[in-house]
Design a protein around this motif. Structure first.
Motif, PDB file in Angstrom:
ATOM      1  N   LEU A 138       0.844  -1.295  -0.056  1.00  0.00           N
ATOM      2  CA  LEU A 138       0.093  -0.068   0.076  1.00  0.00           C
ATOM      3  C   LEU A 138       0.772   1.310   0.150  1.00  0.00           C
ATOM      4  N   PRO A 139       2.039   1.410   0.877  1.00  0.00           N
ATOM      5  CA  PRO A 139       2.705   2.817   0.957  1.00  0.00           C
ATOM      6  C   PRO A 139       3.461   2.729  -0.385  1.00  0.00           C
ATOM      7  N   ALA A 150      -7.066   6.754  -6.795  1.00  0.00           N
ATOM      8  CA  ALA A 150      -6.071   5.751  -7.871  1.00  0.00           C
ATOM      9  C   ALA A 150      -5.367   4.480  -7.067  1.00  0.00           C
ATOM     10  N   SER A 151      -4.842   4.849  -6.066  1.00  0.00           N
ATOM     11  CA  SER A 151      -4.005   4.078  -4.944  1.00  0.00           C
ATOM     12  C   SER A 151      -4.685   3.077  -4.658  1.00  0.00           C
ATOM     13  N   LYS A 152      -6.174   3.569  -4.256  1.00  0.00           N
ATOM     14  CA  LYS A 152      -6.909   2.335  -3.527  1.00  0.00           C
ATOM     15  C   LYS A 152      -7.446   1.313  -4.704  1.00  0.00           C
ATOM     16  N   GLU A 225      -8.791   2.025   2.826  1.00  0.00           N
ATOM     17  CA  GLU A 225      -9.446   3.130   3.531  1.00  0.00           C
ATOM     18  C   GLU A 225      -8.895   3.528   4.975  1.00  0.00           C
ATOM     19  N   MET A 226      -8.160   2.786   5.620  1.00  0.00           N
ATOM     20  CA  MET A 226      -7.566   3.286   6.657  1.00  0.00           C
ATOM     21  C   MET A 226      -6.354   4.144   6.789  1.00  0.00           C
ATOM     22  N   LEU A 227      -5.951   4.312   5.255  1.00  0.00           N
ATOM     23  CA  LEU A 227      -4.839   5.131   5.108  1.00  0.00           C
ATOM     24  C   LEU A 227      -5.560   6.126   3.854  1.00  0.00           C
ATOM     25  N   LEU A 238     -11.753   2.415  11.790  1.00  0.00           N
ATOM     26  CA  LEU A 238     -10.440   2.979  12.515  1.00  0.00           C
ATOM     27  C   LEU A 238     -10.661   4.201  13.262  1.00  0.00           C
ATOM     28  N   GLN A 239     -11.760   5.056  12.960  1.00  0.00           N
ATOM     29  CA  GLN A 239     -12.190   6.169  13.846  1.00  0.00           C
ATOM     30  C   GLN A 239     -12.894   5.482  15.222  1.00  0.00           C
TER      31      GLN A 239
END
Length: 279
Positions: A138-139, A150-152, A225-227, A238-239
């Motif tokens: 993911l990073p 786009a990254s997701k 989605e957590m990032l 996460l929240q």
């Protein structure tokens, strides 16, 4: 005997034969079926047990909230409109990413199954990519595609791609070669054999692979989605976790579970439609 009926050497009359009993047909093949209510009953029993355990003190409320409280949280989430605010972005990311990965995976898997050059060149590459933990990349996807959507999409597509490739070319390999030779003996063209024999024969394996791929896509959706996501089920979880709000956290988990059930049901309906030829 006086009435003329025949007797066996043991003295048993053979003229009065017992009525023939019908024999149950045993050639129906392996077609397991189950009542639809069984799956719902399992969920009801599990939820009832958790409700009883949390109310009776057998299960600590610090580790497991009451299912009734989780349901109330879901109702409040729906009434406030926040459910759709988080759900729509998640469904969009899941649909786009998994569609890109599945379509590309089916195409590459069919090419590997049909062409020797593609098999020789791509199987080692897929074998090298498959065991890589996709979440760990993911990073890297954020560096390549940015922190936006786009990254997701790329992470979900890549996570869906590799298992779909493996399932597809494995399914193509299991198609009965006798049927292919029969088509060739009747003079069928290559593309006709692929469309009418190979793809229908491989479809059960492809759809089974899609079940696994879409489950992986849901896992990667939450991770993505957590990032860097403001809205989405993963961001919502996460929240809630950062605030130690168990009711909200389990409400998010319940949404993901329901999403998994709906995806599995959709694949089942697709199987029933595409595999009617199996009888």
């Amino acid at each position: 005997m006086a009435d003329g009926s025949l007797t066996s050497p043991g003295g048993i009359a053979t003229g009065d034969r017992p009525e023939a009993r019908p024999v149950r047909f045993r050639g129906g093949g392996f077609n397991p079926t189950s009542p639809r209510w069984v799956g719902a009953a399992v969920f009801v029993v599990l939820i009832a047990f958790l409700e009883w355990g949390t109310r009776a003190g057998v299960i600590s409320n610090l580790t497991m909230p009451r299912p009734s409280d989780v349901f109330a949280t879901l109702v409040d989430l729906a009434r406030s409109g926040m459910l759709w605010t988080h759900l729509v972005p998640s469904l969009t990311r899941l649909a786009v990413g998994s569609a890109l990965g599945a379509l590309a995976g089916i195409f590459v898997g069919v090419m590997i199954g049909l062409f020797s050059v593609a098999r020789a060149g791509l199987v080692p590459l897929v074998a090298a990519l498959f065991p890589i933990p996709k979440i760990a990349l993911l990073p890297l996807f954020v560096i390549w595609f940015g922190i936006d959507e786009a990254s997701k999409y790329a992470l979900i597509a890549f996570g869906t791609f590799t298992p779909t490739v493996v399932a597809t070319y494995g399914a193509v390999d299991t198609v009965d070669r006798t049927l292919i030779r029969m088509g060739q003996s009747f003079g069928l063209k290559w593309h006709t054999i692929v469309l009418r024999i190979v793809l229908p024969g491989a479809m059960p394996g492809i759809l089974s692979g899609l079940r696994v791929s879409l489950a992986i896509a849901i896992i990667l959706l939450v991770a993505a989605e957590m990032l860097g996501a403001e809205y989405g089920i993963g961001a919502y979880i996460l929240q809630a976790g950062s605030l130690y709000d168990l009711e909200r956290l389990f409400a998010g988990v319940a949404i993901l579970s329901l999403l998994g059930v709906l995806v599995s049901a959709a694949i089942g309906r697709l199987e029933a439609r595409l595999l009617r030829w199996r009888g």
